[in-house]
Design an enzyme around this catalytic site. Structure first.
Site, short mmCIF file in Angstrom:
data_model
loop_
_atom_site.label_atom_id
_atom_site.label_comp_id
_atom_site.label_asym_id
_atom_site.label_seq_id
_atom_site.Cartn_x
_atom_site.Cartn_y
_atom_site.Cartn_z
N LYS A 180 0.83 -1.21 0.00
CA LYS A 180 0.00 0.00 0.00
C LYS A 180 0.86 1.25 0.00
O LYS A 180 0.48 2.30 -0.51
CB LYS A 180 -0.99 -0.02 1.17
CG LYS A 180 -0.37 0.03 2.57
CD LYS A 180 -0.13 1.45 3.07
CE LYS A 180 0.51 1.48 4.42
NZ LYS A 180 0.79 2.85 4.90
N THR A 237 -3.77 5.74 3.31
CA THR A 237 -2.45 6.27 2.95
C THR A 237 -2.47 6.99 1.61
O THR A 237 -1.66 7.87 1.36
CB THR A 237 -1.41 5.12 2.95
OG1 THR A 237 -1.65 4.27 4.07
CG2 THR A 237 0.00 5.65 3.05
O1 13P Z 1 1.34 3.17 7.57
C1 13P Z 1 0.88 4.26 7.83
C2 13P Z 1 -0.59 4.47 7.99
O2 13P Z 1 -1.29 3.25 8.13
C3 13P Z 1 1.75 5.47 7.88
O3 13P Z 1 1.88 5.89 6.56
P1 13P Z 1 3.23 6.58 6.07
O4 13P Z 1 4.35 5.62 6.38
O5 13P Z 1 3.00 6.82 4.60
O6 13P Z 1 3.36 7.85 6.87
#
Ligand code: 13P
Ligand code: NAI
Length: 315
Positions: A180, A237
């Protein structure tokens, strides 16, 4: 059962804060001595409460029964190398998202291979550390091949604002959480380049198809990818500037230089996913494009144009 969180970054600190609502918890940070007012440099404005035993002593932390590994994916093997001790009978919970570049393994599989005397699990899903630290409602997947251990961990780690759903599909949870982040970079790049919400919806949908393609090849279950650790985390995300992967892609889309101090798991994950996809004979066009733009091999505009020009196919 005693709990220790290894990793004083944003996520480890947030988890410690949440777990401290229901039980004492040790938080190990390698730079604990540099913290000011019990605040992680990675999670300002969220001091850890007294119920969190903050320490820089790793040996003290690994004495706990349940260990949560909350360091970046590509640092996990290094942390494990710093723990030569046997972790007999302990529960080891991976709290990182990615695929190890050297081994092609997800975090729980790294734990299981490195410490076979313990039981590995993974905690992953749609959760910004800042939301958890603020006590906002969050739901995560706790996956463990041993469902008895999984049930115990689900009870032990659930808190008033952290609702854990249990699964035995470790591969699916690992790969959903890892992949993701790659699609989030694509989503950010799309929005940064001003390509609009329709283009983002297409990238999210076709990106989810790539997640399913790779994960099912490795034995994941469809319902896992359609759950919190896959679709749930993808939706979060890809649509929020709180995501570092999204912001990294957005900067590239704008033609700006991304913040090099951020942990952006999707960069290494794109490379690692392409390595395992190539060995499996699987095509991941969006992942390929993300790797190309993340490494400066192509512009966002050219990457998007390349995706649009691909031969027409059945959905
Ligand atoms: O995994 C995350 C949200 O579930 C955090 O996202 P990021 O690592 O893109 O900041
Ligand atoms: N920040 C968030 O909102 C969320 C993060 N995650 C995941 O949590 C994992 C950790 O990320 P964050 O805490 O966000 O990163 P971060 O950048 O906030 O902190 C990383 C921390 O790991 C430490 N670290 C790095 N290498 C280390 C090593 N070898 N040994 C000991 N400590 C080491 C750093 O000192 C730093 O404190 C990532 O895989 C991320 O995807 C998951 C959900 C939410």
């Amino acid at each position: 059962m005693s709990v220790a969180v290894l990793g004083g970054g944003a996520f480890g600190t947030a988890l410690a804060i949440s777990i401290a609502q229901v039980r004492p918890v040790i938080l190990w940070a390698r730079n604990a001595q540099d913290w000011t007012d019990r605040q992680s440099p990675r999670l300002p404005d969220a001091p850890v409460p007294d119920a969190v035993a903050l320490t820089g002593d790793l040996k003290r932390a690994i004495g706990a029964d349940t260990l949560l590994f909350a360091v970046p994916m590509q640092s996990l093997s290094g942390l494990l190398a710093a723990i030569p001790e046997t972790l007999q009978g302990k529960a080891l919970v991976a709290c990182c998202k990615g695929i190890d570049l050297r081994t092609g393994q997800g975090p729980a599989h790294r734990l299981a291979e490195t410490k076979p005397e313990a039981t590995a699990a993974i905690l992953t899903g749609p959760s910004f550390a800042t939301d958890i630290a603020r006590g906002l409602p969050t739901a995560l997947t706790l996956a463990c091949a041993d469902d008895t251990v999984g049930q115990a961990l689900q009870t032990e780690l659930s808190t008033p604002n952290l609702r854990l759903y249990r699964s035995t599909d470790v591969a699916g949870a690992e790969l959903g959480g890892a992949l993701k982040n790659v699609i989030a970079i694509a989503s950010g790049a799309c929005m940064g380049a001003g390509l609009g919400d329709s283009a983002r919806a297409a990238l999210m949908t076709r990106g989810f198809a790539e997640m399913m393609r790779l994960a099912l090849h490795f034995g994941a279950r469809t319902e896992t990818l359609a759950g919190l650790s896959g679709l749930g985390d993808l939706a979060l995300t890809c649509t929020s500037p709180l995501s570092r992967n999204f912001r990294f892609g957005e900067a590239l889309g704008r033609g700006d230089t991304p913040d090099a101090t951020m942990t952006v798991e999707g960069k290494a994950t794109a490379r690692a996913a392409l390595d395992i996809a190539e060995r499996a004979g699987l095509s991941l066009p969006i992942t390929t494009a993300v790797h190309a733009i993340s490494t400066g091999q192509t512009s966002v505009a050219d990457a998007i144009q390349g995706l649009l020009a691909r031969p027409l196919k059945e959905e």
